[in-house]
Design a protein around this motif. Structure first.
Motif, mmCIF file in Angstrom:
data_model
loop_
_atom_site.group_PDB
_atom_site.id
_atom_site.type_symbol
_atom_site.label_atom_id
_atom_site.label_comp_id
_atom_site.label_asym_id
_atom_site.label_seq_id
_atom_site.Cartn_x
_atom_site.Cartn_y
_atom_site.Cartn_z
ATOM 1 N N LEU A 154 -13.137 11.148 -8.920
ATOM 2 C CA LEU A 154 -12.677 9.894 -8.321
ATOM 3 C C LEU A 154 -11.160 9.839 -8.401
ATOM 4 C CD1 LEU A 154 -13.352 7.098 -7.103
ATOM 5 C CD2 LEU A 154 -13.483 6.221 -9.448
ATOM 6 N N VAL A 155 -10.535 9.597 -7.260
ATOM 7 C CA VAL A 155 -9.082 9.459 -7.196
ATOM 8 C C VAL A 155 -8.762 8.025 -6.796
ATOM 9 C CG1 VAL A 155 -6.950 10.225 -6.094
ATOM 10 C CG2 VAL A 155 -8.769 11.882 -6.583
ATOM 11 N N ILE A 156 -7.991 7.350 -7.640
ATOM 12 C CA ILE A 156 -7.527 5.994 -7.332
ATOM 13 C C ILE A 156 -6.047 6.097 -7.002
ATOM 14 C CG2 ILE A 156 -7.340 3.615 -8.108
ATOM 15 C CD1 ILE A 156 -10.203 4.466 -8.107
ATOM 16 N N SER A 157 -5.733 6.123 -5.710
ATOM 17 C CA SER A 157 -4.342 6.188 -5.269
ATOM 18 C C SER A 157 -3.811 4.762 -5.204
ATOM 19 C CB SER A 157 -4.249 6.875 -3.901
ATOM 20 O OG SER A 157 -2.911 6.892 -3.445
ATOM 21 N N ASN A 158 -3.282 4.308 -6.323
ATOM 22 C CA ASN A 158 -2.934 2.894 -6.467
ATOM 23 C C ASN A 158 -1.435 2.637 -6.509
ATOM 24 O OD1 ASN A 158 -3.528 -0.010 -7.571
ATOM 25 N ND2 ASN A 158 -2.106 0.920 -9.018
ATOM 26 N N ALA A 159 -0.637 3.617 -6.914
ATOM 27 C CA ALA A 159 0.791 3.383 -7.094
ATOM 28 C C ALA A 159 1.425 2.881 -5.802
ATOM 29 C CB ALA A 159 1.480 4.671 -7.550
ATOM 30 N N GLY A 160 2.276 1.895 -5.949
ATOM 31 C CA GLY A 160 2.985 1.338 -4.805
ATOM 32 C C GLY A 160 3.882 0.210 -5.271
ATOM 33 N N PHE A 161 4.803 -0.178 -4.428
ATOM 34 C CA PHE A 161 5.655 -1.307 -4.794
ATOM 35 C C PHE A 161 6.197 -1.970 -3.541
ATOM 36 C CE2 PHE A 161 8.769 2.016 -4.193
ATOM 37 C CZ PHE A 161 9.959 1.397 -3.842
ATOM 38 N N GLY A 162 6.651 -3.205 -3.716
ATOM 39 C CA GLY A 162 7.265 -3.954 -2.639
ATOM 40 C C GLY A 162 8.677 -4.357 -3.018
ATOM 41 N N LEU A 163 9.412 -4.855 -2.057
ATOM 42 C CA LEU A 163 10.766 -5.339 -2.272
ATOM 43 C C LEU A 163 10.768 -6.860 -2.187
ATOM 44 C CD1 LEU A 163 12.581 -2.773 0.051
ATOM 45 C CD2 LEU A 163 12.175 -2.582 -2.407
ATOM 46 N N ARG A 164 11.849 -7.458 -2.666
ATOM 47 C CA ARG A 164 11.938 -8.915 -2.553
ATOM 48 C C ARG A 164 11.855 -9.324 -1.087
ATOM 49 N NH1 ARG A 164 17.252 -10.137 -0.963
ATOM 50 N NH2 ARG A 164 18.705 -8.396 -1.234
ATOM 51 N N ARG A 165 11.316 -10.513 -0.848
ATOM 52 C CA ARG A 165 11.223 -11.019 0.523
ATOM 53 C C ARG A 165 12.624 -11.292 1.053
ATOM 54 N NH1 ARG A 165 6.310 -9.377 -0.431
ATOM 55 N NH2 ARG A 165 4.628 -10.833 -0.068
ATOM 56 N N ALA A 166 12.992 -10.622 2.131
ATOM 57 C CA ALA A 166 14.338 -10.726 2.690
ATOM 58 C C ALA A 166 14.346 -10.068 4.059
ATOM 59 C CB ALA A 166 15.359 -10.049 1.766
#
Length: 285
Positions: free
Chosen positions: A89-101
């Motif tokens: 099982l592979v959980i490809s979860n890493a990610g990020f967002g930037l501030r709303r702008a």
């Protein structure tokens, strides 16, 4: 259920972005279901604390691997690191967002990192691990996307478009791997109580629609056979359905107006609290 799950998706699972948030919760849930784990993120100290606790509480084997998925070679190195392990099982979860702008307000380097982590990494992990899962004849691949991937997000252009790619990737893989014994699920959470939410300028205590990360992870694993996509929040599932029923132009204008209102409230709240702007920093896990 737990024994059946471990038989189908075990003996080991890989979880990226496991040092906090939904990735951390996935590791906890999988440990409860009896799977050994490979957990990876940038912050090794947090991974080691997690590994020690899960090993003690569940008697499983937890292997840590420090990895920065902004590096284009990182997914390949993860595949090599786990080459001798039976990862089901592979959980490809890493990610990020930037501030709303506005899109142009962000640093070009931050936009590049976002695309590498949110888009390149899941695609490269799928490329490496699907042949291994196919050779086993069973297993699963979970990609963490977002409800923001359902529609271009004004003032969240980079993040929403990156998550649209993740959703499309997951749907395509689901179609390719149907009836092969490999389950593919693209998880689309709404607002989730986590560090990432705070970093984007939200106060979780003020959001009735924010879900605990542990609940999101549990629901995703419970629905792993219900692909191609799964929206973990009924609130956001209804919202997406309503927006999808509108003409695209109208939906985008409504989204832009709502986001402008949020940003104004966010900035006013920060002004009242004082000059600590750390929660708006363009940083990631």
């Amino acid at each position: 259920m737990t024994a059946d799950f471990a038989e189908r998706y075990g003996p080991a699972a890989l979880v990226t972005g496991a040092s906090s948030g939904i990735g951390y919760a996935f590791a906890e849930e999988l440990a409860c279901r009896g799977l050994d784990l490979v957990v990876t993120a940038r912050r090794l100290d947090r991974l080691e604390e997690l590994a020690t606790r899960l090993t003690r509480e569940h008697g499983i084997t937890v292997t840590t691997c420090q990895s920065d998925l902004a590096d284009p070679e990182a997914p390949r190195r993860l595949a090599e690191f786990t080459a001798a392990m039976d990862v089901g099982l592979v959980i490809s979860n890493a990610g990020f967002g930037l501030r709303r702008a506005p899109h142009e307000a962000h640093e070009a380097a931050a936009l590049t990192e976002l695309l590498m982590v949110n888009c390149h990494a899941p695609s490269a992990l799928a490329h490496s691990f699907i042949p291994r899962l196919s050779a086993r004849g069973r297993g699963g691949f979970v990609l963490t996307s977002s409800v923001e991937g359902a529609l271009g997000g004004p003032y969240s252009a980079a993040y929403s478009s990156s998550k649209a790619m993740v959703t499309a990737l997951g749907e395509a893989l689901w179609g390719e791997l149907a009836e092969t014994g490999i389950d593919v699920l693209t998880l689309c959470p709404g607002k989730t109580v986590s560090e990432a939410l705070v970093k984007q300028g939200f106060d979780p205590s003020m959001l009735d629609d924010a879900m605990p990360a542990r609940e999101v992870a549990r629901l995703a694993l419970d629905h792993i056979t219900d692909g191609p996509t799964y929206i973990s929040s009924e609130y956001y599932a209804t919202m997406i359905e309503q927006l999808s029923a509108l003409p695209r132009r109208q939906a985008l204008l409504a989204s832009a107006a709502a986001m402008k209102k949020h940003m104004a409230a966010r900035d006013a709240s920060l002004f009242r609290r004082g000059p600590d702007w750390s929660c708006l920093a363009e940083q990631r896990d």
